[in-house]
Motif scaffolding. Structure first.
Motif, short mmCIF file in Angstrom:
data_model
loop_
_atom_site.label_atom_id
_atom_site.label_comp_id
_atom_site.label_asym_id
_atom_site.label_seq_id
_atom_site.Cartn_x
_atom_site.Cartn_y
_atom_site.Cartn_z
N THR A 8 0.82 -1.21 0.00
CA THR A 8 0.00 0.00 0.00
C THR A 8 0.86 1.26 0.00
OG1 THR A 8 -1.70 -1.17 1.22
CG2 THR A 8 -1.83 1.21 1.24
N SER A 9 1.97 1.22 0.73
CA SER A 9 2.85 2.40 0.87
C SER A 9 4.31 1.99 0.63
CB SER A 9 2.73 2.99 2.27
OG SER A 9 1.42 3.40 2.53
N PRO A 10 4.66 1.69 -0.63
CA PRO A 10 6.00 1.18 -0.91
C PRO A 10 7.13 2.17 -0.64
CG PRO A 10 4.83 1.61 -2.95
CD PRO A 10 3.84 1.80 -1.83
N GLN A 11 6.83 3.43 -0.49
CA GLN A 11 7.87 4.44 -0.24
C GLN A 11 8.05 4.76 1.24
OE1 GLN A 11 9.78 5.48 -2.89
NE2 GLN A 11 8.58 3.91 -3.90
N ASP A 12 7.38 4.02 2.10
CA ASP A 12 7.46 4.26 3.55
C ASP A 12 8.69 3.53 4.12
OD1 ASP A 12 7.17 4.09 6.38
OD2 ASP A 12 5.01 4.41 6.17
N ALA A 13 9.72 4.30 4.38
CA ALA A 13 10.98 3.74 4.89
C ALA A 13 10.78 3.01 6.22
CB ALA A 13 12.02 4.83 5.03
N GLY A 14 9.92 3.54 7.06
CA GLY A 14 9.69 2.93 8.37
C GLY A 14 9.15 1.51 8.26
N LEU A 15 8.30 1.28 7.28
CA LEU A 15 7.77 -0.08 7.08
C LEU A 15 8.86 -1.05 6.64
CD1 LEU A 15 4.39 0.75 5.31
CD2 LEU A 15 4.71 -0.07 7.65
#
Length: 72
Positions: A8-15
């Motif tokens: 869903t959020s491929p650019q979320d570094a934290g994930l």
């Protein structure tokens, strides 16, 4: 759950960082290194991501790659 969130959020570094830690705990170091590297690439201003990735490389015996990872 983390993989679904990354879809869903491929650019979320934290994930990616959280998934990398989960994979380390599961002793899946190659996959963990990929996720930790991705986190450090996505948010280069977050020193913690680069530091954790460098420690993971060192722990995997890839000391040569540590310097390169920290120079980015």
């Amino acid at each position: 759950m983390l993989r679904a969130a990354i879809e869903t959020s491929p650019q979320d570094a934290g994930l990616h960082h959280a998934l990398g830690f989960a994979l380390v705990r599961a002793k899946r170091s190659d996959e963990a290194l990929r996720e930790l590297r991705r986190a450090s690439e996505l948010d280069p201003a977050q020193a913690r991501y680069a530091y954790v990735y460098a420690i993971a490389l060192d722990s995997a015996g890839r000391r040569k790659d540590v310097d390169d990872s920290l120079r980015r």
